[in-house]
Scaffold this motif. Structure first.
Motif, PDB file in Angstrom:
ATOM      1  N   ARG A  64      25.687  65.575  93.144  1.00  0.00           N
ATOM      2  CA  ARG A  64      24.515  66.378  92.802  1.00  0.00           C
ATOM      3  C   ARG A  64      23.687  66.536  94.066  1.00  0.00           C
ATOM      4  O   ARG A  64      23.341  65.527  94.712  1.00  0.00           O
ATOM      5  CB  ARG A  64      23.669  65.686  91.729  1.00  0.00           C
ATOM      6  CG  ARG A  64      24.292  65.629  90.344  1.00  0.00           C
ATOM      7  CD  ARG A  64      23.304  64.969  89.373  1.00  0.00           C
ATOM      8  NE  ARG A  64      23.815  64.917  88.017  1.00  0.00           N
ATOM      9  CZ  ARG A  64      24.597  63.954  87.543  1.00  0.00           C
ATOM     10  NH1 ARG A  64      24.938  62.945  88.334  1.00  0.00           N
ATOM     11  NH2 ARG A  64      25.017  63.991  86.284  1.00  0.00           N
ATOM     12  N   ALA A  65      23.359  67.751  94.423  1.00  0.00           N
ATOM     13  CA  ALA A  65      22.561  67.969  95.633  1.00  0.00           C
ATOM     14  C   ALA A  65      21.227  67.239  95.534  1.00  0.00           C
ATOM     15  O   ALA A  65      20.721  66.703  96.531  1.00  0.00           O
ATOM     16  CB  ALA A  65      22.341  69.462  95.864  1.00  0.00           C
ATOM     17  N   ALA A  66      20.658  67.148  94.311  1.00  0.00           N
ATOM     18  CA  ALA A  66      19.353  66.496  94.153  1.00  0.00           C
ATOM     19  C   ALA A  66      19.432  65.002  94.408  1.00  0.00           C
ATOM     20  O   ALA A  66      18.422  64.365  94.768  1.00  0.00           O
ATOM     21  CB  ALA A  66      18.818  66.760  92.744  1.00  0.00           C
ATOM     22  N   ASP A  67      20.612  64.386  94.250  1.00  0.00           N
ATOM     23  CA  ASP A  67      20.746  62.952  94.499  1.00  0.00           C
ATOM     24  C   ASP A  67      20.678  62.624  95.984  1.00  0.00           C
ATOM     25  O   ASP A  67      20.460  61.469  96.367  1.00  0.00           O
ATOM     26  CB  ASP A  67      22.080  62.435  93.946  1.00  0.00           C
ATOM     27  CG  ASP A  67      22.079  62.336  92.422  1.00  0.00           C
ATOM     28  OD1 ASP A  67      20.988  62.393  91.829  1.00  0.00           O
ATOM     29  OD2 ASP A  67      23.182  62.225  91.849  1.00  0.00           O
ATOM     30  N   GLY A 108      28.372  67.886  85.970  1.00  0.00           N
ATOM     31  CA  GLY A 108      27.206  67.250  86.565  1.00  0.00           C
ATOM     32  C   GLY A 108      27.130  67.426  88.062  1.00  0.00           C
ATOM     33  O   GLY A 108      26.038  67.340  88.640  1.00  0.00           O
ATOM     34  N   ALA A 109      28.252  67.657  88.746  1.00  0.00           N
ATOM     35  CA  ALA A 109      28.235  67.896  90.192  1.00  0.00           C
ATOM     36  C   ALA A 109      27.946  69.365  90.446  1.00  0.00           C
ATOM     37  O   ALA A 109      28.351  70.245  89.674  1.00  0.00           O
ATOM     38  CB  ALA A 109      29.571  67.511  90.817  1.00  0.00           C
ATOM     39  N   ASP A 110      27.239  69.645  91.531  1.00  0.00           N
ATOM     40  CA  ASP A 110      26.947  71.039  91.868  1.00  0.00           C
ATOM     41  C   ASP A 110      27.225  71.376  93.327  1.00  0.00           C
ATOM     42  O   ASP A 110      26.947  72.479  93.795  1.00  0.00           O
ATOM     43  CB  ASP A 110      25.505  71.402  91.523  1.00  0.00           C
ATOM     44  CG  ASP A 110      24.480  70.551  92.266  1.00  0.00           C
ATOM     45  OD1 ASP A 110      24.868  69.811  93.204  1.00  0.00           O
ATOM     46  OD2 ASP A 110      23.291  70.632  91.913  1.00  0.00           O
ATOM     47  N   ALA A 111      27.789  70.413  94.083  1.00  0.00           N
ATOM     48  CA  ALA A 111      28.074  70.662  95.493  1.00  0.00           C
ATOM     49  C   ALA A 111      29.186  69.740  95.962  1.00  0.00           C
ATOM     50  O   ALA A 111      29.441  68.684  95.371  1.00  0.00           O
ATOM     51  CB  ALA A 111      26.827  70.456  96.351  1.00  0.00           C
ATOM     52  N   PRO A 131      22.526  67.079 104.212  1.00  0.00           N
ATOM     53  CA  PRO A 131      22.104  67.342 102.829  1.00  0.00           C
ATOM     54  C   PRO A 131      22.684  68.659 102.333  1.00  0.00           C
ATOM     55  O   PRO A 131      22.538  69.691 103.000  1.00  0.00           O
ATOM     56  CB  PRO A 131      20.576  67.392 102.913  1.00  0.00           C
ATOM     57  CG  PRO A 131      20.279  67.721 104.341  1.00  0.00           C
ATOM     58  CD  PRO A 131      21.360  67.088 105.134  1.00  0.00           C
ATOM     59  N   PRO A 132      23.347  68.650 101.178  1.00  0.00           N
ATOM     60  CA  PRO A 132      23.963  69.885 100.682  1.00  0.00           C
ATOM     61  C   PRO A 132      22.978  70.735  99.891  1.00  0.00           C
ATOM     62  O   PRO A 132      21.932  70.262  99.433  1.00  0.00           O
ATOM     63  CB  PRO A 132      25.075  69.363  99.783  1.00  0.00           C
ATOM     64  CG  PRO A 132      24.506  68.097  99.213  1.00  0.00           C
ATOM     65  CD  PRO A 132      23.678  67.491 100.317  1.00  0.00           C
ATOM     66  N   GLN A 133      23.363  71.991  99.719  1.00  0.00           N
ATOM     67  CA  GLN A 133      22.670  72.888  98.804  1.00  0.00           C
ATOM     68  C   GLN A 133      23.581  73.127  97.595  1.00  0.00           C
ATOM     69  O   GLN A 133      24.810  73.091  97.720  1.00  0.00           O
ATOM     70  CB  GLN A 133      22.367  74.225  99.480  1.00  0.00           C
ATOM     71  CG  GLN A 133      21.429  74.120 100.670  1.00  0.00           C
ATOM     72  CD  GLN A 133      20.053  73.628 100.249  1.00  0.00           C
ATOM     73  OE1 GLN A 133      19.496  74.091  99.253  1.00  0.00           O
ATOM     74  NE2 GLN A 133      19.512  72.669 101.004  1.00  0.00           N
ATOM     75  N   PRO A 134      23.009  73.320  96.414  1.00  0.00           N
ATOM     76  CA  PRO A 134      23.856  73.603  95.248  1.00  0.00           C
ATOM     77  C   PRO A 134      24.814  74.759  95.533  1.00  0.00           C
ATOM     78  O   PRO A 134      24.422  75.793  96.091  1.00  0.00           O
ATOM     79  CB  PRO A 134      22.849  73.977  94.156  1.00  0.00           C
ATOM     80  CG  PRO A 134      21.599  73.242  94.549  1.00  0.00           C
ATOM     81  CD  PRO A 134      21.571  73.293  96.047  1.00  0.00           C
ATOM     82  N   GLY A 135      26.074  74.552  95.205  1.00  0.00           N
ATOM     83  CA  GLY A 135      27.088  75.584  95.428  1.00  0.00           C
ATOM     84  C   GLY A 135      27.883  75.422  96.700  1.00  0.00           C
ATOM     85  O   GLY A 135      28.893  76.108  96.882  1.00  0.00           O
ATOM     86  N   ASP A 136      27.459  74.518  97.586  1.00  0.00           N
ATOM     87  CA  ASP A 136      28.184  74.341  98.841  1.00  0.00           C
ATOM     88  C   ASP A 136      29.632  73.922  98.562  1.00  0.00           C
ATOM     89  O   ASP A 136      29.885  72.978  97.797  1.00  0.00           O
ATOM     90  CB  ASP A 136      27.516  73.269  99.717  1.00  0.00           C
ATOM     91  CG  ASP A 136      26.291  73.779 100.444  1.00  0.00           C
ATOM     92  OD1 ASP A 136      25.978  74.987 100.287  1.00  0.00           O
ATOM     93  OD2 ASP A 136      25.660  72.985 101.160  1.00  0.00           O
ATOM     94  N   CYS A 137      30.561  74.609  99.210  1.00  0.00           N
ATOM     95  CA  CYS A 137      32.000  74.272  99.162  1.00  0.00           C
ATOM     96  C   CYS A 137      32.554  74.223  97.742  1.00  0.00           C
ATOM     97  O   CYS A 137      33.478  73.455  97.450  1.00  0.00           O
ATOM     98  CB  CYS A 137      32.271  72.957  99.878  1.00  0.00           C
ATOM     99  SG  CYS A 137      31.846  72.982 101.626  1.00  0.00           S
ATOM    100  N   VAL A 138      31.970  75.032  96.862  1.00  0.00           N
ATOM    101  CA  VAL A 138      32.442  75.110  95.486  1.00  0.00           C
ATOM    102  C   VAL A 138      32.969  76.516  95.215  1.00  0.00           C
ATOM    103  O   VAL A 138      32.297  77.502  95.516  1.00  0.00           O
ATOM    104  CB  VAL A 138      31.320  74.777  94.478  1.00  0.00           C
ATOM    105  CG1 VAL A 138      31.811  74.989  93.038  1.00  0.00           C
ATOM    106  CG2 VAL A 138      30.840  73.350  94.665  1.00  0.00           C
ATOM    107  N   ARG A 139      34.197  76.584  94.686  1.00  0.00           N
ATOM    108  CA  ARG A 139      34.754  77.866  94.256  1.00  0.00           C
ATOM    109  C   ARG A 139      34.494  77.991  92.760  1.00  0.00           C
ATOM    110  O   ARG A 139      35.027  77.208  91.958  1.00  0.00           O
ATOM    111  CB  ARG A 139      36.250  77.924  94.562  1.00  0.00           C
ATOM    112  CG  ARG A 139      36.527  77.900  96.063  1.00  0.00           C
ATOM    113  CD  ARG A 139      37.988  78.147  96.385  1.00  0.00           C
ATOM    114  NE  ARG A 139      38.833  77.026  96.001  1.00  0.00           N
ATOM    115  CZ  ARG A 139      39.873  76.587  96.725  1.00  0.00           C
ATOM    116  NH1 ARG A 139      40.168  77.166  97.870  1.00  0.00           N
ATOM    117  NH2 ARG A 139      40.601  75.570  96.308  1.00  0.00           N
TER     118      ARG A 139
END
Length: 409
Positions: A64-67, A108-111, A131-139
């Motif tokens: 989770r990017a927020a974590d 629950g994961a977003d990045a 630090p990631p942003q939501p959607g990073d490296c996600v298809r």
């Protein structure tokens, strides 16, 4: 003396050919493995979305990017390992999941952060270095293909990437146009076949039949079923008999030679005996002696005997005609503007196609001998310069370049 009819402009000739090229009605289903080069007879519609689930674009860690946040980057425990093909459980809050390319993203994961931007600590936790942003490296599911989308359209000629796309939506077979049946023969008593006569034994005036080789290869590359009828003697009756027999079982008769106006050129008269000629004599160079007509229900195209003229007219006229017979929608030759690195001061009354090759400087070099009998120019060239009637070319002028690679595929 009856005046000759004016020569037909190339664009008018092509429009006439395409108007007569009614697509063949018959279709067939073929294995997708065997569909390269075939023309789709119906749309390919996806029954699913691709990808069908959110998945990782990298080897790394799902989180989770927020974590992670933007403050002091924490070290987080690894709660599961997810390989491609696995069915992961939900991601526990405050943890990361070891994940590999193509593996499903856990709920629950977003990045995903790639493994190069993470550091595994001695205690087994993972410190995230960026630090990631939501959607990073996600298809995302459906980002490639949406469910019920038309992924390949009727009339499209299939290429390796498009048959792979068909496979990606589960198609093990595709509906394509029937292969055109083409009868091919050459005329000319001067022609002999390589292997039949050794070079040192060639009689005066004899030449090897080179046209037969490139015409057969080009037709086969376009998916045609070719019947090679060999060399027909320069005799009116023999030409009539060959045309009549071929017309019974083929969609197209393609000949090379014998369509000019010489006393030994019998093809034009033979076609008119059995059927009709709709086109004859074009305002192009090379390729003036070109003919199109019909022998009964069978299309007829007669190409010039000179090899470069035969080669050029096939690419510019026969190729789009054969593609349209298969229902293809894109048949026009591609073209681009490139600078000429040569001078061409000799303007012609006809539209002329010069054999050229791209050079390392991004320009076009001209083959020195542009004669229609010099087959070396066609083998050397990687394209044609489309020169309009009356046009001269000076070094540096931008010209219309037609690449040969796409026309021979």
């Amino acid at each position: 003396m009856t005046p000759r009819a004016p020569l037909i402009p190339l664009d008018d000739a092509l429009a006439t050919l395409l108007a007569y090229a009614v697509p063949l009605a018959a279709t067939e289903w073929v294995n997708t493995f065997d569909a390269d080069g075939r023309v789709l007879a119906q749309d390919a519609v996806s029954p699913l979305q691709v990808p069908s689930f959110d998945n990782s674009a990298m080897d790394g860690y799902a989180m989770r990017a927020a974590d992670v946040g933007d403050a002091a980057l924490p070290s987080l425990p690894v709660s599961q390992r997810i390989a491609a093909g696995a069915a992961p459980g939900p991601l526990q809050p405050g943890t990361v999941a070891r994940i590999f390319t193509g593996a499903p993203l856990p709920a629950g994961a977003d990045a995903v952060v790639m493994q190069e931007e993470c550091a595994v600590q001695p205690d087994g936790t993972v410190r995230v270095l960026r630090p990631p942003q939501p959607g990073d490296c996600v298809r995302r599911a459906g980002e490639d293909v949406a469910k019920n989308a038309v992924v390949l359209s009727k009339g499209e000629r299939l290429a390796p990437a498009s048959i792979a796309l068909a496979a990606s939506i589960g198609m093990d077979a595709v509906c394509v146009a029937r292969r055109p049946r083409v009868a091919l023969f050459s005329t000319g008593d001067e022609l002999v076949m390589p292997g039949d006569v050794a070079p040192q034994d060639m009689r005066p005036g004899a030449i090897y039949n080179s046209n037969r080789f490139f015409l057969r290869a080009l037709l086969q590359r376009m998916g045609c079923v070719v019947t090679d009828l060999g060399i027909v003697p320069d005799q009116r009756d023999a030409t009539v008999d060959a045309l009549r027999a071929a017309s019974q079982t083929h969609d197209l008769i393609l000949t090379s030679g014998g369509v000019s106006v010489g006393e030994e050129d019998h093809v034009k008269a033979a076609v008119q005996t059995l059927g009709h000629l709709h086109l004859w004599a074009l305002a192009i160079k090379p390729g003036k002696p070109f003919a199109y007509g019909a022998v009964g229900p069978c299309h007829f195209i007669g190409l010039p005997g000179n090899p470069v003229a035969s080669f050029v007219t096939f690419l510019l006229l026969v190729r789009p005609f054969v593609l349209r017979l298969q229902g293809a929608t894109a048949v026009e030759p591609p073209a681009m503007a490139l600078p000429a690195h040569f001078d061409w001061p000799r303007a012609d009354k006809r539209r002329e196609f010069l054999r050229v090759r791209r050079n390392a400087a991004g320009g076009l070099d001209l083959f020195a001998n542009q004669s229609s009998g010099v087959l070396t120019s066609a083998a050397w060239a990687d394209g044609l310069v489309d020169t309009l009637p009356g046009q001269t070319i000076a070094w540096g002028d931008m010209v219309r370049f037609i690449p040969l690679a796409e026309l021979q595929a």
